[in-house]
Design a protein around this motif. Structure first.
Motif, PDB file in Angstrom:
ATOM      1  N   UNK A  58       0.196  20.376 -88.571  1.00 20.56           N
ATOM      2  CA  UNK A  58       0.437  19.390 -87.501  1.00 20.56           C
ATOM      3  C   UNK A  58       0.007  17.982 -87.889  1.00 20.56           C
ATOM      4  N   UNK A  59       0.406  17.036 -87.051  1.00 14.57           N
ATOM      5  CA  UNK A  59       0.008  15.638 -87.212  1.00 14.57           C
ATOM      6  C   UNK A  59      -1.483  15.495 -86.906  1.00 14.57           C
ATOM      7  N   UNK A  60      -2.071  14.367 -87.297  1.00 16.60           N
ATOM      8  CA  UNK A  60      -3.479  14.088 -87.020  1.00 16.60           C
ATOM      9  C   UNK A  60      -3.748  14.134 -85.516  1.00 16.60           C
ATOM     10  N   UNK A  61      -4.701  14.966 -85.054  1.00 18.05           N
ATOM     11  CA  UNK A  61      -5.000  15.050 -83.615  1.00 18.05           C
ATOM     12  C   UNK A  61      -5.428  13.707 -83.025  1.00 18.05           C
ATOM     13  N   UNK A  62      -6.224  12.944 -83.744  1.00 16.94           N
ATOM     14  CA  UNK A  62      -6.674  11.644 -83.242  1.00 16.94           C
ATOM     15  C   UNK A  62      -5.499  10.682 -83.081  1.00 16.94           C
ATOM     16  N   UNK A  63      -4.582  10.713 -84.010  1.00 15.61           N
ATOM     17  CA  UNK A  63      -3.399   9.858 -83.905  1.00 15.61           C
ATOM     18  C   UNK A  63      -2.567  10.244 -82.682  1.00 15.61           C
ATOM     19  N   UNK A  64      -2.431  11.551 -82.462  1.00 15.85           N
ATOM     20  CA  UNK A  64      -1.603  12.013 -81.341  1.00 15.85           C
ATOM     21  C   UNK A  64      -2.182  11.581 -79.996  1.00 15.85           C
ATOM     22  N   UNK A  65      -3.504  11.664 -79.822  1.00 12.79           N
ATOM     23  CA  UNK A  65      -4.100  11.339 -78.531  1.00 12.79           C
ATOM     24  C   UNK A  65      -4.349   9.844 -78.370  1.00 12.79           C
ATOM     25  N   UNK A  66      -4.999   9.220 -79.362  1.00 20.17           N
ATOM     26  CA  UNK A  66      -5.420   7.826 -79.209  1.00 20.17           C
ATOM     27  C   UNK A  66      -4.249   6.860 -79.396  1.00 20.17           C
ATOM     28  N   UNK A  67      -3.403   7.106 -80.386  1.00 19.54           N
ATOM     29  CA  UNK A  67      -2.303   6.180 -80.663  1.00 19.54           C
ATOM     30  C   UNK A  67      -1.048   6.503 -79.843  1.00 19.54           C
ATOM     31  N   UNK A  68      -0.778   7.802 -79.681  1.00 19.46           N
ATOM     32  CA  UNK A  68       0.440   8.205 -78.976  1.00 19.46           C
ATOM     33  C   UNK A  68       0.195   8.583 -77.517  1.00 19.46           C
ATOM     34  N   UNK A  69      -1.029   8.875 -77.143  1.00 17.79           N
ATOM     35  CA  UNK A  69      -1.321   9.287 -75.775  1.00 17.79           C
ATOM     36  C   UNK A  69      -0.807  10.668 -75.426  1.00 17.79           C
ATOM     37  N   UNK A  70      -0.594  11.514 -76.425  1.00 22.83           N
ATOM     38  CA  UNK A  70      -0.037  12.856 -76.228  1.00 22.83           C
ATOM     39  C   UNK A  70      -1.171  13.884 -76.283  1.00 22.83           C
ATOM     40  N   UNK A  71      -1.772  14.142 -75.135  1.00 17.06           N
ATOM     41  CA  UNK A  71      -2.927  15.045 -75.088  1.00 17.06           C
ATOM     42  C   UNK A  71      -2.543  16.487 -75.374  1.00 17.06           C
ATOM     43  N   UNK A  72      -1.376  16.922 -74.926  1.00 13.48           N
ATOM     44  CA  UNK A  72      -0.945  18.302 -75.155  1.00 13.48           C
ATOM     45  C   UNK A  72      -0.741  18.578 -76.637  1.00 13.48           C
ATOM     46  N   UNK A  73      -0.049  17.677 -77.333  1.00 17.33           N
ATOM     47  CA  UNK A  73       0.162  17.853 -78.782  1.00 17.33           C
ATOM     48  C   UNK A  73      -1.154  17.783 -79.540  1.00 17.33           C
ATOM     49  N   UNK A  74      -2.078  16.934 -79.065  1.00 15.84           N
ATOM     50  CA  UNK A  74      -3.400  16.841 -79.696  1.00 15.84           C
ATOM     51  C   UNK A  74      -4.140  18.171 -79.586  1.00 15.84           C
ATOM     52  N   UNK A  75      -4.095  18.788 -78.408  1.00 13.17           N
ATOM     53  CA  UNK A  75      -4.764  20.082 -78.203  1.00 13.17           C
ATOM     54  C   UNK A  75      -4.153  21.157 -79.090  1.00 13.17           C
ATOM     55  N   UNK A  76      -2.833  21.166 -79.202  1.00 14.00           N
ATOM     56  CA  UNK A  76      -2.157  22.147 -80.065  1.00 14.00           C
ATOM     57  C   UNK A  76      -2.548  21.951 -81.532  1.00 14.00           C
ATOM     58  N   UNK A  77      -2.612  20.683 -81.968  1.00 14.21           N
ATOM     59  CA  UNK A  77      -2.979  20.397 -83.352  1.00 14.21           C
ATOM     60  C   UNK A  77      -4.417  20.829 -83.635  1.00 14.21           C
ATOM     61  N   UNK A  78      -5.322  20.560 -82.691  1.00 10.24           N
ATOM     62  CA  UNK A  78      -6.719  20.955 -82.872  1.00 10.24           C
ATOM     63  C   UNK A  78      -6.867  22.468 -82.940  1.00 10.24           C
ATOM     64  N   UNK A  79      -6.087  23.185 -82.130  1.00  7.91           N
ATOM     65  CA  UNK A  79      -6.134  24.647 -82.186  1.00  7.91           C
ATOM     66  C   UNK A  79      -5.679  25.156 -83.546  1.00  7.91           C
ATOM     67  N   UNK A  80      -4.659  24.507 -84.129  1.00 11.33           N
ATOM     68  CA  UNK A  80      -4.182  24.903 -85.456  1.00 11.33           C
ATOM     69  C   UNK A  80      -5.237  24.636 -86.520  1.00 11.33           C
ATOM     70  N   UNK A  81      -5.893  23.490 -86.439  1.00 12.62           N
ATOM     71  CA  UNK A  81      -6.861  23.102 -87.463  1.00 12.62           C
ATOM     72  C   UNK A  81      -8.213  23.776 -87.286  1.00 12.62           C
ATOM     73  N   UNK A  82      -8.684  23.900 -86.032  1.00 10.69           N
ATOM     74  CA  UNK A  82     -10.058  24.357 -85.777  1.00 10.69           C
ATOM     75  C   UNK A  82     -10.156  25.735 -85.143  1.00 10.69           C
ATOM     76  N   UNK A  83      -9.034  26.286 -84.693  1.00  7.66           N
ATOM     77  CA  UNK A  83      -9.073  27.579 -84.036  1.00  7.66           C
ATOM     78  C   UNK A  83      -9.196  27.433 -82.522  1.00  7.66           C
TER      79      UNK A  83
END
Length: 478
Positions: free
Chosen positions: A208-233
């Protein structure tokens, strides 16, 4: 996380290291190609001075491309995302490989120059965006070790280029190296940069894309959560999510800054000074001079000419192993301990090397002490400044300033890289065996600066690190 670092590194800093060293292997073949092309085109021999000039352009145009890549890398990371910028960067690498590959059958050395320039742009972008991406998806307790992937793949690329450079000497043991290094397959050798590019295009899309980029730059909290789950479990991502949300709240919708805006922002003054000093210190420490002029250093040390290629290969293996070791130690010992210790030891080895080169004719064992100092210098560099500089660049800034900071750091790095390559021959001619005194002084002053200015960043969030610098930037009363 490990697989993500591998997918990022193979098309990122591996390209940089590989293309720095690979051009040394076919030097004689390229000279022959230039002579034959000029003769067939103008029906006269190529002037030796012009041959030297053309070869210098082919070798050094890579640095100019790297500088251009550093200048646009941050903007690409903002517009396309960290992952998107890396994927698009591979298109440049493939185009460069095609130009370098067809330059020989077509007899157009101009295409070789253009290809080297484009692969330089590719390396500059990768060197800028890779640590940015890794630093943003890594959990803070593993951030240092994962960020060391930048240096591990860079040194791995250098080592691969050095191995191919030993094709003739190692032909008996590894016949396949002649397939790459032989004159008939020179086009294949120089177009081999497309292999890491295709590998990254194959593997990186699975992450996935960088979680910080998705939330802070794009404002996409759902995609950020999905990316974090992929990276961190699924069980460990919430803590990291809360940290990103706190940073997002603190920034309060602040847009990504341009590089020139950082120079006028008092809130990042000392972070920016620190990055510039560390980046210049890394490049001007003497490590590039040792790789550019390793043959000269070992000849001065009294090493036999036929043994020098193996000694040079040993330096590449040494730096690669120390980058791996630093990756294992950085999250235990901390950044300050390793980088200050590295510079202090480099100061020591430069001192000993100066004395050993001065008195190498007095005793038969002194030349081998000089060689040992070179290896010890590389070990010290790899355990400290070699990898931690890039790690700290990603850690010292919050999301809105980080891409611009990497653009500045990349620009300073490439300018310093080019400068030391141009100045070192004159330093050697002027100072002779005392040439390493220059690097001794530089390493000492950088170590002192880091000791006085830079706080420990181990296990700290980006906001916590920002608070550490707040007092420096605004005075103790703040």
């Amino acid at each position: 996380l490990f697989l993500a670092v591998c997918a990022v590194g193979i098309g990122g800093t591996f390209q940089y290291g590989y293309n720095v060293s690979i051009i040394n292997a076919p030097t004689q073949h390229i000279h022959k190609f230039l002579n034959e092309t000029w003769n067939s085109r103008y029906q006269k021999e190529l002037n030796p001075d012009l041959l030297t000039f053309l070869w210098s352009v082919i070798a050094s145009i890579f640095s100019l491309g790297g500088l251009c890549g550093a200048l646009i890398g941050g903007s690409m990371a903002i517009r396309l995302g960290r992952k998107g910028a890396l994927l698009m960067n591979n298109v440049i690498a493939i185009l460069a490989s095609i130009l370098m590959g067809i330059s020989f059958p077509t007899g157009l050395f101009e295409l070789l120059i253009a290809g080297r320039f484009l692969i330089g742009i590719n390396s500059g972008i990768g060197f800028c965006v890779q640590p940015l991406y890794i630093g943003e998806f890594a959990p803070k307790h593993l951030r240092g070790g994962l960020a060391m992937g930048t240096s591990i793949f860079l040194t791995g690329g250098i080592l691969m280029g050095q191995i191919i450079g030993l094709r003739q000497e190692m032909l008996f043991f590894f016949p396949v190296l002649e397939l790459l290094g032989g004159e008939k397959h020179l086009a294949l050798l120089l177009s081999s940069s497309c292999v890491p590019a295709f590998a990254q295009l194959l593997f990186l899309p699975w992450f996935p894309e960088s979680p910080r980029y998705l939330l802070i730059d794009r404002g996409d909290e759902l995609s950020c959560a999905k990316a974090l789950k992929r990276f961190h479990g699924s069980s460990d991502y919430r803590r990291e999510m809360e940290d990103i949300q706190r940073e997002c709240f603190a920034l309060d919708g602040e847009k990504p800054k341009k590089p020139w805006q950082l120079f006028t922002d008092r809130g990042v003054r000392w972070q920016l000074i620190t990055v510039i000093v560390m980046t210049m210190g890394q490049q001007l420490s003497g490590i590039n001079a040792i790789y550019f002029y390793a043959t000269y250093v070992f000849e001065q040390a009294g090493i036999l000419a036929e043994k020098i290629p193996y000694v040079t290969l040993g330096t590449g293996v040494c730096e690669c192993l120390t980058a791996l070791s630093c990756g294992l130690l950085i999250d235990h010992l901390g950044r300050r301990c390793l980088i200050i210790g590295g510079y202090v030891l480099m100061t020591l080895w430069c001192t000993v090397l100066t004395f050993s080169l001065t008195y190498q004719e007095l005793y038969c064992w002194v030349p081998y002490m000089s060689m040992a100092c070179v290896f010890a210098f590389i070990l010290s560099f790899g355990l400290g400044p070699g990898g931690i500089t890039n790690t700290l660049t990603a850690e010292l800034f919050v999301q809105s300033s980080r891409p611009a900071a990497h653009m500045i750091a990349g620009t300073v790095s490439w300018i310093s890289f080019f400068t030391i390559g141009m100045l070192f021959p004159f330093i050697v001619n002027g100072l002779q065996q005392y040439c390493f005194v220059v690097f001794l002084l530089e390493c000492f002053f950088v170590a002192a600066f880091i000791f006085l200015i830079i706080p420990e960043t181990k296990n700290k969030s980006f906001l916590e690190i920002k608070k550490e610098f707040h007092r420096l930037n605004f005075g103790r009363s703040a």
